[in-house]
Design a protein around this motif. Structure first.
Motif, PDB file in Angstrom:
ATOM      1  N   THR A   1       3.623  -7.373 -13.602  1.00 25.02           N
ATOM      2  CA  THR A   1       4.857  -6.899 -14.127  1.00 25.02           C
ATOM      3  C   THR A   1       4.282  -6.251 -15.300  1.00 25.02           C
ATOM      4  OG1 THR A   1       5.290  -9.160 -15.028  1.00 25.02           O
ATOM      5  CG2 THR A   1       5.902  -8.651 -12.745  1.00 25.02           C
ATOM      6  N   ARG A   2       5.085  -5.227 -15.711  1.00 22.28           N
ATOM      7  CA  ARG A   2       5.051  -4.146 -16.819  1.00 22.28           C
ATOM      8  C   ARG A   2       6.401  -4.325 -17.597  1.00 22.28           C
ATOM      9  NH1 ARG A   2       3.356   1.232 -18.337  1.00 22.28           N
ATOM     10  NH2 ARG A   2       1.734   1.163 -19.908  1.00 22.28           N
ATOM     11  N   GLU A   3       6.393  -4.252 -18.784  1.00 20.83           N
ATOM     12  CA  GLU A   3       7.738  -4.305 -19.472  1.00 20.83           C
ATOM     13  C   GLU A   3       7.366  -3.990 -21.094  1.00 20.83           C
ATOM     14  OE1 GLU A   3       9.620  -8.405 -20.776  1.00 20.83           O
ATOM     15  OE2 GLU A   3       8.217  -8.957 -18.889  1.00 20.83           O
ATOM     16  N   SER A   4       8.356  -3.344 -21.670  1.00 28.58           N
ATOM     17  CA  SER A   4       8.640  -2.990 -23.137  1.00 28.58           C
ATOM     18  C   SER A   4       9.872  -3.466 -23.587  1.00 28.58           C
ATOM     19  CB  SER A   4       8.016  -1.809 -23.317  1.00 28.58           C
ATOM     20  OG  SER A   4       9.163  -0.834 -23.218  1.00 28.58           O
ATOM     21  N   PRO A   5       9.995  -3.590 -24.849  1.00 30.14           N
ATOM     22  CA  PRO A   5      11.233  -3.865 -25.545  1.00 30.14           C
ATOM     23  C   PRO A   5      12.471  -2.864 -24.689  1.00 30.14           C
ATOM     24  CG  PRO A   5       9.816  -3.795 -27.298  1.00 30.14           C
ATOM     25  CD  PRO A   5       8.922  -3.380 -26.006  1.00 30.14           C
ATOM     26  N   THR A   6      12.076  -1.707 -24.495  1.00 33.12           N
ATOM     27  CA  THR A   6      13.184  -0.792 -23.942  1.00 33.12           C
ATOM     28  C   THR A   6      12.979  -0.746 -22.215  1.00 33.12           C
ATOM     29  OG1 THR A   6      11.908   1.071 -24.423  1.00 33.12           O
ATOM     30  CG2 THR A   6      13.606   0.416 -26.078  1.00 33.12           C
ATOM     31  N   GLU A   7      12.160  -1.076 -21.725  1.00 34.39           N
ATOM     32  CA  GLU A   7      11.789  -0.830 -20.334  1.00 34.39           C
ATOM     33  C   GLU A   7      11.787  -2.396 -19.570  1.00 34.39           C
ATOM     34  OE1 GLU A   7       8.430   1.283 -19.585  1.00 34.39           O
ATOM     35  OE2 GLU A   7       8.469   2.584 -21.350  1.00 34.39           O
ATOM     36  N   ARG A   8      12.667  -2.235 -18.649  1.00 37.22           N
ATOM     37  CA  ARG A   8      12.780  -3.452 -17.927  1.00 37.22           C
ATOM     38  C   ARG A   8      11.618  -3.741 -17.050  1.00 37.22           C
ATOM     39  NH1 ARG A   8      17.836  -4.228 -13.735  1.00 37.22           N
ATOM     40  NH2 ARG A   8      17.334  -6.283 -12.747  1.00 37.22           N
TER      41      ARG A   8
ATOM     42  N   ASN B   1       9.074  -4.141 -14.283  1.00 37.03           N
ATOM     43  CA  ASN B   1       8.724  -3.608 -12.817  1.00 37.03           C
ATOM     44  C   ASN B   1       7.478  -4.038 -12.269  1.00 37.03           C
ATOM     45  OD1 ASN B   1      11.004  -1.785 -11.410  1.00 37.03           O
ATOM     46  ND2 ASN B   1      11.193  -1.246 -13.599  1.00 37.03           N
ATOM     47  N   TYR B   2       7.108  -3.881 -11.237  1.00 34.94           N
ATOM     48  CA  TYR B   2       5.982  -4.556 -10.539  1.00 34.94           C
ATOM     49  C   TYR B   2       4.984  -3.155 -10.319  1.00 34.94           C
ATOM     50  CZ  TYR B   2       7.313  -8.986  -9.296  1.00 34.94           C
ATOM     51  OH  TYR B   2       7.896 -10.432  -9.292  1.00 34.94           O
ATOM     52  N   TYR B   3       3.825  -3.171 -10.556  1.00 29.88           N
ATOM     53  CA  TYR B   3       2.954  -2.243 -10.685  1.00 29.88           C
ATOM     54  C   TYR B   3       1.414  -2.821  -9.948  1.00 29.88           C
ATOM     55  CZ  TYR B   3       5.383   0.275 -14.088  1.00 29.88           C
ATOM     56  OH  TYR B   3       6.314   1.110 -14.773  1.00 29.88           O
ATOM     57  N   LEU B   4       0.896  -1.690  -9.315  1.00 24.05           N
ATOM     58  CA  LEU B   4      -0.583  -2.065  -8.810  1.00 24.05           C
ATOM     59  C   LEU B   4      -1.511  -1.571  -9.884  1.00 24.05           C
ATOM     60  CD1 LEU B   4      -0.414  -0.946  -5.073  1.00 24.05           C
ATOM     61  CD2 LEU B   4      -0.092  -3.004  -6.017  1.00 24.05           C
TER      62      LEU B   4
ATOM     63  N   GLY C   1       0.922  -1.222   0.042  1.00 24.11           N
ATOM     64  CA  GLY C   1       0.091  -0.029  -0.198  1.00 24.11           C
ATOM     65  C   GLY C   1       0.868   1.276   0.011  1.00 24.11           C
ATOM     66  N   THR C   2       1.815   1.133   0.872  1.00 23.16           N
ATOM     67  CA  THR C   2       2.861   2.480   0.847  1.00 23.16           C
ATOM     68  C   THR C   2       3.816   2.554  -0.139  1.00 23.16           C
ATOM     69  OG1 THR C   2       4.014   1.676   2.797  1.00 23.16           O
ATOM     70  CG2 THR C   2       1.959   2.961   3.457  1.00 23.16           C
ATOM     71  N   ARG C   3       4.281   1.449  -0.472  1.00 21.80           N
ATOM     72  CA  ARG C   3       5.692   0.812  -1.174  1.00 21.80           C
ATOM     73  C   ARG C   3       6.750   1.503  -0.641  1.00 21.80           C
ATOM     74  NH1 ARG C   3       1.956   4.085  -4.100  1.00 21.80           N
ATOM     75  NH2 ARG C   3       3.184   6.114  -4.103  1.00 21.80           N
TER      76      ARG C   3
ATOM     77  N   GLU D   1      -5.496   6.100 -15.173  1.00 20.75           N
ATOM     78  CA  GLU D   1      -5.212   6.487 -13.704  1.00 20.75           C
ATOM     79  C   GLU D   1      -5.009   4.994 -13.056  1.00 20.75           C
ATOM     80  OE1 GLU D   1      -8.038   9.133 -12.014  1.00 20.75           O
ATOM     81  OE2 GLU D   1      -7.747  10.399 -13.720  1.00 20.75           O
ATOM     82  N   GLN D   2      -5.013   4.044 -13.633  1.00 22.26           N
ATOM     83  CA  GLN D   2      -5.123   2.762 -13.046  1.00 22.26           C
ATOM     84  C   GLN D   2      -3.554   2.106 -12.450  1.00 22.26           C
ATOM     85  OE1 GLN D   2      -6.650   0.011 -15.613  1.00 22.26           O
ATOM     86  NE2 GLN D   2      -8.984   0.778 -15.748  1.00 22.26           N
ATOM     87  N   LEU D   3      -2.594   2.717 -13.173  1.00 20.39           N
ATOM     88  CA  LEU D   3      -1.220   2.323 -12.769  1.00 20.39           C
ATOM     89  C   LEU D   3      -0.513   2.947 -11.673  1.00 20.39           C
ATOM     90  CD1 LEU D   3       0.417   0.974 -16.079  1.00 20.39           C
ATOM     91  CD2 LEU D   3      -0.243  -0.322 -14.178  1.00 20.39           C
ATOM     92  N   THR D   4       0.098   2.327 -10.676  1.00 20.99           N
ATOM     93  CA  THR D   4       0.789   2.776  -9.750  1.00 20.99           C
ATOM     94  C   THR D   4       1.912   2.008  -9.498  1.00 20.99           C
ATOM     95  OG1 THR D   4      -0.948   3.490  -8.303  1.00 20.99           O
ATOM     96  CG2 THR D   4       1.142   3.490  -7.237  1.00 20.99           C
TER      97      THR D   4
END
Length: 818
Positions: free
Chosen positions: A514-521, A523-526, A104-106, A535-538
């Motif tokens: 977990t979200r990624e793209s060819p150039t983005e490692r 990472n974990y998201y809520l 919740g607080t990260r 506004e969904q991603l944190t």
């Protein structure tokens, strides 16, 4: 009970204009510095989500172990590899730090009281989430122990809990009690004494017998087997454990007498133990997993209250990939009942060729405590039992499958009302990825047992890979079990690849992804699906790009046809700033692993995603982008056998056709020089490499790691081949590159772990293949890595592997001419 979150991939690499060997003479050698940097890069942590899904345990993973660690004493007994120093299964990588991340607080919390020089092996959350238990591999001089520690979540403080070391040879050595009041542990028995010492003087000859009974059995090839009675006594010593109940203050109560327990599990009510004990006679031709077992239900003081089964030693199964053990198998507790056993029994004696009454292959049975009434039939299956997901009395999902046809079915059953007929939820082919409905989302209940997450109106959540012709697009669906209607709650969308790591609320609207793209490692998201799209991603983590200098690596998911119409998929990767028109064709490394299919349609389906991160790992081929090579990673090499045809009957023509299609495509695109292409693979990919070098001149060199090359040495089947050698001798002989070593005209590098424990890939396979090529005047090099198994672990071994591969490519591929 808690499923760990996936470890984020690590990718680090550097570009090099030209290789610099930088190696010492003799001993282990080093590859160019740019490749060393990839090996030595920090690795991403492993994450474990708490039962209430609001805290994450973060375990830091260390660099690769050194050869001194990998070369420590190791016993090889009954198919097991045992560290006698710690009385545990051999392992060489441990967590070096532990922290807690608040979802919740990260905010990440540091912990007090952790053991100095932490070597974390296993961890488990208590069902009530107040504690986290973990094992620490403590070493002092030539002695060691598996220590049990517990972390108080509220106090953020760890302490050693068990006064005695654990035994972790066959299990991790601990499990939480369902009420979280303590743990069931496996101790090293205090009075067991020292391990038996071999006298070095034989007791007599080693004898084995086979009596004619008319039954054909599959006897696969295994490593590390028992060789004599001295081995058997040593094996028995190391698997003997003392069960104990340990409360949270460290006070212990012994449970029964020491025994050879291969598994112990506690009923959800906490009143009973299911124990599995290995029994004699042992075997010299099969591993411990095939030894006889005694299955019993005990009370929490260790007294036997119910005999479940006495399973005999099993030296081989009937022929066929659908063959199973005769009698009781897959015994476990029903997760949503206080104390009910569930298991399955084959109705065909485990023999898929045998006719059965009413087509029923497997019965699934249910037996409730106190086990005085006879067991009841839970399900009658026409295929093989493939698991069950428990929910409640009116909802459970049971699966069945048949390898021969790749058929798969899922049924809804009502465990509390067995007179209600089962209801079909899904039927199809398990190799048809496009039609896969996904897997039901599970949730640990208050006792720590996995249960279906059942929503209002008897709905389930399904988590799927979302395979499509454009690539994988992971999804979450809500399925109504009453109407069979589906609602898509989430699906990954271009230009990102977003995968659901966990569902955080009952409604399925709050996801950890977990979200990624060819150039983005990754990472974990809520992701909060109740909010507007933008506004969904944190962000929960913010791991930086590991190799900004490789951020511009070009990756493309390509499709191309084989000459028989089967559609192929591959990942094409090119170095940064490469321009085909300006720079011309490059030398290329292809890396593949063949796969069998029962339909051309399934073989033609797209795999992977064009939106995954451009990862560069020392284990795969992409590392050689840093040396200026183009890479074709995981090109399809499907081996199709439709209907009654067996895939391997046409293995070679299909293998060659797949290679020809891949080569033609990369040449057509102008990214690869036809005369400067290498082929490589690991294990079955090494087998493929040997065959392609023997039957084509498409490749200037081959890299074959830990392969098998003579199929007569695996006479009872390999991969998905279920026929024994004597039923299909021509297939075995034709598929063996060893038999065609005289046809290999291009350079073959063979690398093998000298202590390979994988079934079928004996180190002898590479030794004899090299000997054949050398004796026939061919070009080859054999590198045996000391103390390494099927996958290589030591830093020195990985460096040597890269050094050898780079030098081979440099010598035979990079500067080759037509």
């Amino acid at each position: 009970m808690n499923k760990p979150l996936p470890m984020l991939p690590l990718n680090l690499g550097l570009m090099a204009a030209s290789p610099q060997a930088g190696a010492q003479e003799g001993g282990y050698r080093l590859p160019p510095a740019v490749l060393q940097a990839i090996v030595d890069a920090p690795r991403a942590p492993a994450l474990s989500l708490s039962p209430q899904r609001n805290i994450v345990a973060v375990v830091q993973t260390p660099p690769l172990p050194g050869i001194a660690e990998v070369a420590q004493p190791e016993l090889k007994l009954a198919g097991l590899r045992i560290n006698p120093r710690t009385c545990s299964s051999s392992r060489f990588s441990f967590g070096t730090d532990l922290s807690l991340l608040d979802v919740g607080t990260r905010k990440e919390s540091r912990l007090r009281g952790l053991p100095r020089g932490l070597r974390l092996a296993d961890l488990s959350w208590s069902p009530d989430q107040r504690y986290l238990a973990f094992t620490h591999m403590a070493l002092k001089g030539d002695r060691g122990a598996v220590e049990l520690w517990v972390l108080d979540i509220e106090a953020r403080k760890a302490r050693k809990l068990s006064p005695q070391p654990l035994s972790a040879v066959l299990t991790r050595g601990f499990n939480w009690l369902p009420d979280s009041s303590g743990l069931l542990v496996h101790w090293r028995p205090s009075g067991i004494g020292k391990p038996p010492v071999a006298s070095g003087i034989p007791f007599g000859p080693i004898e084995q017998d086979s009596t004619s009974d008319g039954h054909v059995r599959q006897l696969r090839t295994y490593q590390d087997l028992l060789k004599n009675e001295e081995d058997a006594r040593l094996f028995e010593y190391y698997i003997t454990v003392q069960m104990a109940i340990l409360d949270l203050h460290g006070k212990a109560r012994l449970v029964g007498a020491p025994g050879q327990y291969s598994r112990t599990s506690i009923a959800p009510s906490g009143e009973y133990l299911l124990t599995q004990s290995i029994t004699r006679p042992y075997s010299y031709i099969v591993p411990a997993s095939s030894f006889g077992e005694r299955l019993e239900v005990r009370d929490m003081h260790g007294e036997v209250v119910h005999q479940v089964a006495n399973l005999p030693l099993e030296e081989g199964l009937p022929p066929g990939n659908d063959a199973v053990s005769e009698g009781v198998r897959h015994v476990s507790w029903r997760a949503d009942a206080p104390a009910s056993l569930v298991w399955t029994e084959a109705q065909d004696g485990g023999d898929p060729s045998r006719e059965v009454i009413d087509g029923i292959r497997d019965l699934v049975l249910l037996h409730a405590a106190p086990f005085r009434e006879p067991p009841r039939v839970l399900a009658r299956l026409t295929m093989r039992y493939a698991g069950i997901a428990w929910g409640r009395d009116d909802v459970a999902l049971i699966n069945e499958r048949w390898h021969k046809t790749r058929d798969y079915k899922q049924w809804m059953i009502t465990p509390g009302h067995l007179s209600t007929p089962p209801e079909l939820i899904y039927a199809g082919s398990y190799e048809d990825r496009y039609s896969s409905p996904g897997s039901p989302v599970m949730r640990a209940d208050v006792n720590g047992f996995p249960r279906l997450l059942i929503g209002p109106g008897t709905t389930l959540l399904l988590d799927g890979a979302g395979a499509t012709p454009e690539g994988d697009r992971p999804f979450i669906d809500r399925l109504s079990l009453t109407t069979k209607q589906k609602e898509r709650l989430f699906q990954s969308a271009a230009p990102y690849f977003e995968n659901v790591a966990a569902v955080l609320n009952d409604e399925g609207t709050l996801l950890l992804t977990t979200r990624e793209s060819p150039t983005e490692r990754p990472n974990y998201y809520l992701r909060d699906l109740t909010k507007p799209e933008g506004e969904q991603l944190t962000a929960l983590t913010n791991y930086p790009h590991p190799t900004p200098q490789l951020k511009d690596v070009v990756k493309e998911q390509i499709r191309y046809p084989r000459n028989d119409g089967v559609e192929m998929t591959a990942t094409l990767m090119l170095p940064p700033q490469y321009d085909a028109a300006r720079d011309g064709p490059l030398p290329m490394l292809m890396w593949a692993y063949p796969q069998e299919f029962k339909s051309a349609g399934a073989a033609s389906q797209t795999t992977g995603s064009p939106y995954r991160f451009n990862s560069v790992s020392y284990w795969g081929p992409a590392v050689f982008l840093a040396m200026g090579y183009a890479v074709l990673d995981n090109p399809s090499f499907p081996i199709v056998g439709s209907g009654d045809d067996e895939p391997n009957d046409t293995y070679l023509p299909q293998l060659v056709a797949s290679a020809e299609a891949a080569v033609e495509e990369v040449v057509r695109r102008g990214v690869a020089d036809r005369h400067r292409i290498a082929i490589g693979g690991h294990s079955y990919g090494a087998f493929m490499t040997g065959n392609l070098l023997a039957h084509t001149r498409l490749f200037r060199a081959g890299i074959a790691r830990s392969g098998a090359y003579n199929r007569t040495l695996t006479p009872f089947g390999f991969q998905s081949e279920e026929r024994p050698y004597w039923k299909a001798p021509d297939v075995y002989q034709t598929m063996s590159p060893f038999n065609n070593a005289d046809k290999i005209k291009d350079a073959m590098l063979l690398i093998h772990g000298a202590e390979d424990s994988n079934s079928g890939t004996f180190p002898l396979q590479s030794e004899r293949m090299f000997q054949a090529i050398k004796g026939l005047g061919g070009t080859a090099r054999l590198v045996m890595l000391p103390n390494e198994s099927h996958a290589y672990r030591a830093r020195e071994s990985i460096m040597q592997m890269l050094y050898e591969t780079n030098a081979w490519l440099e010598k035979y591929v990079k500067h080759a001419t037509a």
